[in-house]
Design a protein around this motif. Sequence first.
Motif, mmCIF file in Angstrom:
data_model
loop_
_atom_site.group_PDB
_atom_site.id
_atom_site.type_symbol
_atom_site.label_atom_id
_atom_site.label_comp_id
_atom_site.label_asym_id
_atom_site.label_seq_id
_atom_site.Cartn_x
_atom_site.Cartn_y
_atom_site.Cartn_z
ATOM 1 N N MET A 282 0.834 -1.175 0.000
ATOM 2 C CA MET A 282 0.000 0.000 0.000
ATOM 3 C C MET A 282 0.883 1.245 0.000
ATOM 4 O O MET A 282 1.867 1.321 0.699
ATOM 5 C CB MET A 282 -0.901 -0.030 1.240
ATOM 6 N N GLU A 283 0.491 2.229 -0.781
ATOM 7 C CA GLU A 283 1.260 3.464 -0.900
ATOM 8 C C GLU A 283 1.208 4.244 0.410
ATOM 9 O O GLU A 283 0.196 4.285 1.104
ATOM 10 C CB GLU A 283 0.657 4.317 -2.021
ATOM 11 N N ILE A 284 2.309 4.876 0.763
ATOM 12 C CA ILE A 284 2.373 5.694 1.969
ATOM 13 C C ILE A 284 1.518 6.929 1.761
ATOM 14 O O ILE A 284 1.627 7.613 0.745
ATOM 15 C CB ILE A 284 3.832 6.085 2.282
ATOM 16 N N GLN A 285 0.647 7.224 2.728
ATOM 17 C CA GLN A 285 -0.261 8.345 2.598
ATOM 18 C C GLN A 285 0.440 9.653 2.948
ATOM 19 O O GLN A 285 1.251 9.715 3.861
ATOM 20 C CB GLN A 285 -1.466 8.143 3.518
ATOM 21 N N ASN A 286 0.119 10.701 2.189
ATOM 22 C CA ASN A 286 0.632 12.036 2.462
ATOM 23 C C ASN A 286 -0.383 13.063 1.969
ATOM 24 O O ASN A 286 -1.483 12.705 1.556
ATOM 25 C CB ASN A 286 2.012 12.236 1.799
ATOM 26 N N TYR A 287 -0.009 14.340 1.984
ATOM 27 C CA TYR A 287 -0.946 15.404 1.599
ATOM 28 C C TYR A 287 -1.468 15.219 0.171
ATOM 29 O O TYR A 287 -2.644 15.415 -0.102
ATOM 30 C CB TYR A 287 -0.270 16.769 1.739
ATOM 31 N N LYS A 288 -0.604 14.820 -0.732
ATOM 32 C CA LYS A 288 -0.982 14.743 -2.147
ATOM 33 C C LYS A 288 -1.903 13.578 -2.482
ATOM 34 O O LYS A 288 -2.610 13.610 -3.475
ATOM 35 C CB LYS A 288 0.276 14.675 -3.005
ATOM 36 N N ASN A 289 -1.890 12.516 -1.680
ATOM 37 C CA ASN A 289 -2.696 11.341 -2.042
ATOM 38 C C ASN A 289 -3.692 10.928 -0.959
ATOM 39 O O ASN A 289 -4.142 9.793 -0.959
ATOM 40 C CB ASN A 289 -1.774 10.166 -2.393
ATOM 41 N N HIS A 290 -4.065 11.817 -0.051
ATOM 42 C CA HIS A 290 -4.918 11.424 1.059
ATOM 43 C C HIS A 290 -6.408 11.386 0.741
ATOM 44 O O HIS A 290 -7.179 10.855 1.507
ATOM 45 C CB HIS A 290 -4.657 12.300 2.292
ATOM 46 N N ARG A 291 -6.813 11.893 -0.397
ATOM 47 C CA ARG A 291 -8.234 11.836 -0.754
ATOM 48 C C ARG A 291 -8.574 10.440 -1.287
ATOM 49 O O ARG A 291 -7.768 9.811 -1.936
ATOM 50 C CB ARG A 291 -8.545 12.886 -1.792
ATOM 51 N N LYS A 292 -9.821 10.006 -1.039
ATOM 52 C CA LYS A 292 -10.233 8.671 -1.474
ATOM 53 C C LYS A 292 -11.398 8.763 -2.453
ATOM 54 O O LYS A 292 -12.192 9.690 -2.404
ATOM 55 C CB LYS A 292 -10.689 7.844 -0.266
ATOM 56 N N PHE A 293 -11.466 7.768 -3.309
ATOM 57 C CA PHE A 293 -12.574 7.659 -4.253
ATOM 58 C C PHE A 293 -13.216 6.291 -4.112
ATOM 59 O O PHE A 293 -12.550 5.309 -3.799
ATOM 60 C CB PHE A 293 -12.076 7.832 -5.695
ATOM 61 N N LEU B 172 -4.090 29.087 11.740
ATOM 62 C CA LEU B 172 -3.769 28.372 10.499
ATOM 63 C C LEU B 172 -5.018 27.704 9.953
ATOM 64 O O LEU B 172 -5.832 27.181 10.704
ATOM 65 C CB LEU B 172 -2.723 27.286 10.768
ATOM 66 N N SER B 173 -5.156 27.703 8.650
ATOM 67 C CA SER B 173 -6.275 26.985 8.029
ATOM 68 C C SER B 173 -5.988 25.486 8.067
ATOM 69 O O SER B 173 -4.849 25.066 8.307
ATOM 70 C CB SER B 173 -6.447 27.436 6.573
ATOM 71 N N GLY B 174 -7.010 24.691 7.810
ATOM 72 C CA GLY B 174 -6.812 23.243 7.767
ATOM 73 C C GLY B 174 -5.784 22.851 6.723
ATOM 74 O O GLY B 174 -4.946 21.976 6.957
ATOM 75 N N ASP B 175 -5.831 23.506 5.581
ATOM 76 C CA ASP B 175 -4.873 23.200 4.513
ATOM 77 C C ASP B 175 -3.451 23.578 4.926
ATOM 78 O O ASP B 175 -2.505 22.845 4.645
ATOM 79 C CB ASP B 175 -5.275 23.932 3.237
ATOM 80 N N GLN B 176 -3.291 24.699 5.610
ATOM 81 C CA GLN B 176 -1.964 25.101 6.083
ATOM 82 C C GLN B 176 -1.426 24.112 7.118
ATOM 83 O O GLN B 176 -0.236 23.812 7.131
ATOM 84 C CB GLN B 176 -2.018 26.506 6.699
ATOM 85 N N ILE B 177 -2.319 23.612 7.965
ATOM 86 C CA ILE B 177 -1.907 22.610 8.955
ATOM 87 C C ILE B 177 -1.421 21.361 8.246
ATOM 88 O O ILE B 177 -0.356 20.828 8.556
ATOM 89 C CB ILE B 177 -3.063 22.282 9.922
ATOM 90 N N LYS B 178 -2.189 20.901 7.268
ATOM 91 C CA LYS B 178 -1.797 19.687 6.529
ATOM 92 C C LYS B 178 -0.440 19.875 5.850
ATOM 93 O O LYS B 178 0.391 18.974 5.869
ATOM 94 C CB LYS B 178 -2.843 19.336 5.470
ATOM 95 N N LYS B 179 -0.223 21.021 5.267
ATOM 96 C CA LYS B 179 1.038 21.280 4.573
ATOM 97 C C LYS B 179 2.211 21.407 5.533
ATOM 98 O O LYS B 179 3.357 21.222 5.141
ATOM 99 C CB LYS B 179 0.923 22.537 3.711
ATOM 100 N N SER B 180 1.933 21.716 6.788
ATOM 101 C CA SER B 180 2.989 21.862 7.797
ATOM 102 C C SER B 180 3.423 20.534 8.407
ATOM 103 O O SER B 180 4.441 20.482 9.098
ATOM 104 C CB SER B 180 2.504 22.773 8.930
#
Length: 145
Positions: A1-12, A126-134
């Motif tokens: 399984m691929e390691i999860q990070n900011y770029k791939n954390h969304r699911k379909f 910080l916004s949620g997106d800024q937190i994730k990027k940090s």
Amino acid sequence: MEIQNYKNHRKFYPPHHFIYLPLLLLLEVFGIYKVFSDVENKLTWTLFSVVIFLILYLAIMTRQHYALGLQNRLVRLEFKQRYFEIFNKRSDEVEGKLSFSQIAALRFAYDDEFKNLLNKALEENLSGDQIKKSIRNWRPDQHRI
């Protein structure tokens, strides 16, 4: 399984996102095309297009509404539990100062980063997106729908 990070954390959910919804979109486009190309049956194709649009809208909104509503409650509950485990006190006051987006983003941080990011979120808003990027060491959430 691929390691999860900011770029791939969304699911379909492939049957929904890649079969059902595209099929409804194609039917909608076809219906709208027929409204203008089949003048004799314009009313029928208009009705067809309206019904397909309503089915598409309900398919998107109902699935998202129920699943995300429940998950949002669970994310808040997870935050409360985690806050209590780390700080050994209730999170009511802190939780009231955070938006849901911030709470949801904090779940991707491990405990050592969680403390720092929580303080930054409270102090710097910080916004949620800024937190994730940090987040330096991403804590995966494989169970989010």
